[in-house]
Write a protein that holds these residues in place. Structure first.
Motif, PDB file in Angstrom:
ATOM      1  N   MET A 111       0.813  -1.222   0.000  1.00  0.00           N
ATOM      2  CA  MET A 111       0.000   0.000   0.000  1.00  0.00           C
ATOM      3  C   MET A 111       0.846   1.271   0.000  1.00  0.00           C
ATOM      4  N   ALA A 112       2.158   1.145  -0.114  1.00  0.00           N
ATOM      5  CA  ALA A 112       3.036   2.314  -0.008  1.00  0.00           C
ATOM      6  C   ALA A 112       2.746   3.337  -1.097  1.00  0.00           C
ATOM      7  N   GLY A 113       2.668   2.888  -2.347  1.00  0.00           N
ATOM      8  CA  GLY A 113       2.396   3.821  -3.434  1.00  0.00           C
ATOM      9  C   GLY A 113       1.053   4.506  -3.278  1.00  0.00           C
ATOM     10  N   TRP A 114       0.058   3.755  -2.840  1.00  0.00           N
ATOM     11  CA  TRP A 114      -1.286   4.302  -2.625  1.00  0.00           C
ATOM     12  C   TRP A 114      -1.247   5.423  -1.592  1.00  0.00           C
ATOM     13  N   TYR A 117       3.937 -17.709 -12.032  1.00  0.00           N
ATOM     14  CA  TYR A 117       5.042 -16.761 -11.975  1.00  0.00           C
ATOM     15  C   TYR A 117       4.546 -15.323 -12.202  1.00  0.00           C
ATOM     16  N   GLY A 118       5.215 -14.393 -11.540  1.00  0.00           N
ATOM     17  CA  GLY A 118       4.941 -12.975 -11.787  1.00  0.00           C
ATOM     18  C   GLY A 118       3.737 -12.435 -11.050  1.00  0.00           C
ATOM     19  N   GLN A 119       3.442 -12.974  -9.862  1.00  0.00           N
ATOM     20  CA  GLN A 119       2.291 -12.507  -9.092  1.00  0.00           C
ATOM     21  C   GLN A 119       2.622 -11.352  -8.154  1.00  0.00           C
ATOM     22  N   PHE A 120       3.899 -11.069  -7.947  1.00  0.00           N
ATOM     23  CA  PHE A 120       4.334 -10.098  -6.944  1.00  0.00           C
ATOM     24  C   PHE A 120       3.591  -8.769  -7.072  1.00  0.00           C
ATOM     25  N   GLY A 121       3.589  -8.214  -8.262  1.00  0.00           N
ATOM     26  CA  GLY A 121       3.034  -6.881  -8.449  1.00  0.00           C
ATOM     27  C   GLY A 121       1.526  -6.802  -8.375  1.00  0.00           C
ATOM     28  N   ARG A 122       0.851  -7.944  -8.351  1.00  0.00           N
ATOM     29  CA  ARG A 122      -0.621  -7.912  -8.299  1.00  0.00           C
ATOM     30  C   ARG A 122      -1.139  -7.455  -6.939  1.00  0.00           C
ATOM     31  N   VAL A 123      -0.286  -7.506  -5.907  1.00  0.00           N
ATOM     32  CA  VAL A 123      -0.705  -7.041  -4.577  1.00  0.00           C
ATOM     33  C   VAL A 123       0.160  -5.869  -4.112  1.00  0.00           C
ATOM     34  N   VAL A 124       0.768  -5.156  -5.081  1.00  0.00           N
ATOM     35  CA  VAL A 124       1.576  -3.977  -4.779  1.00  0.00           C
ATOM     36  C   VAL A 124       1.071  -2.828  -5.645  1.00  0.00           C
ATOM     37  N   SER A 125       0.649  -1.750  -5.014  1.00  0.00           N
ATOM     38  CA  SER A 125       0.247  -0.580  -5.786  1.00  0.00           C
ATOM     39  C   SER A 125       1.474   0.012  -6.466  1.00  0.00           C
TER      40      SER A 125
END
Length: 365
Positions: free
Chosen positions: A108-111, A166-174
């Protein structure tokens, strides 16, 4: 391991020895509990075996410095809206400080930064690594990853599943901010008129930031010191020969030399506690026992996946196989660096590990 695999070292029983728990309860959803002068404890849920993350808000003039943020999910957005309007009294966020780059910490940092035009503060390795992993989202799985997990003993079916996921990291990072303020060892941040010193640890992540208010010995420990579980220390396909366990053990020794016994530790998981020296000793002892047990069992050659029974106290299911493999390889790489184990790749590219002296005997030495 910090995410649900329990090591077979009796650590659960040891955690109560020498620790005290100053607070009678944990924060409910949308609530903040005062844990030190100007420091408030928040908690968000996580949709995994480790079902929560602790966040902290430090009074910073008319606003708040936020330490870690939770995953970027609809549930977290809703809870943050409630916290900002309620427990945090509608005050602005002045800065967002992330201890390290794992998604439950930066999600949620970017948000938050975008909403309040607040700066993001992280160490360089954590920020850059986080940006790199977010950029992997949606990419095809790289062959180097298949090579790594095949060497560890994964089946073709398991490799295919890893490729699909693979590549799921960014799906829960704003979306992370395009700029950040760098934190380094020994930096001193003034938050609300109080000095907080940056203490850097390694092993769980590359350049993990902790914050220490020496005036009253309050220590924001992130995942570097947890009260009831040992943080995951893993080798990943991006750096297959790394020795994060060596880094972790060195960090434990350094923290034991640096931190006073009566410190109040505010961790990212579990509950705030006192008794940091007992906890650091237990963490080091647990890894030492695991390494000794693993070395003994390497009298018979094993793949990394064959060592799970030596390292973990319960079966490793599909959801934890990646972290369990990473931690197993971390222990094996450490033994190899110490000259206590060797690996030999077979014709299929699978690594077989054995005691170093076993190999010497087989060669007639």
């Amino acid at each position: 391991m910090a995410d649900g695999v329990i090591r077979e070292d009796g650590e659960r029983e040891e955690t109560a020895r020498g620790l005290t728990w100053p607070f009678a309860r944990i924060p409910e959803a949308g609530e903040a509990i005062s844990v030190a002068d100007g420091v408030w404890w928040l908690r968000l849920p996580l949709p995994m075996a480790l079902n929560h993350i602790n966040l902290y808000a430090i009074e910073d003039g008319d606003g708040w410095a936020i330490i870690d943020t939770g995953l970027f999910t609809p549930v977290s957005v809703e809870l943050w809206e409630d916290l900002l309007a309620g427990a945090l009294k509608g005050r602005a966020v002045t800065r967002v400080i992330c201890t390290h780059m794992h998604p439950d910490h930066i999600g949620m940092a970017g948000w938050l930064c975008d909403r309040f035009e607040a700066p993001l503060l992280m160490s360089r390795l954590e920020y850059v690594t986080g940006r790199m992993l977010v950029a992997d989202t949606g990419r095809p799985a790289p062959e180097s990853g298949r090579t790594f997990y095949r060497a560890a003993g994964w089946t073709e079916e398991q490799l295919a599943g890893w490729g699909r996921d693979y590549g799921q990291f960014g799906r829960v990072v704003s979306a992370m901010p395009d700029a950040y303020h760098r934190l380094t060892e020994g930096d001193v941040l003034s938050i609300g008129g109080e000095d907080w010193e940056v203490v850097v640890g390694q092993g769980h992540s590359p350049e993990h930031v902790c914050l220490w208010r020496r005036s009253d010995d309050v220590f924001l420990g992130g995942d570097q010191i947890l009260p009831k579980i040992s943080s995951n220390v893993s080798v990943w396909p991006t750096e297959p020969l790394a020795d994060p366990l060596g880094d972790w053990l060195a960090s434990l020794d350094r923290l034991a030399e640096l931190l006073p016994e009566d410190l109040l530790v505010l961790p990212s998981h579990g509950e705030p506690f006192r008794g940091v020296q007992a906890r650091l000793a237990a963490l080091k002892r647990g890894h030492g026992q695991a390494l000794a047990r693993l070395e003994r069992r390497l009298e018979t050659p094993m793949r990394a996946v064959d060592t799970f029974a030596s390292l973990f106290a319960r079966p490793v299911g599909d959801g934890l196989r990646g972290m369990a493999t990473g931690e197993a390889v971390a222990h094996l790489n450490y033994l190899e660096r110490q000259g206590r184990a060797v690996r030999e790749a077979d014709a299929e590219g699978v690594d077989w590990w054995r005691q170093a002296d076993t190999l010497q005997k087989s060669n007639g030495e």
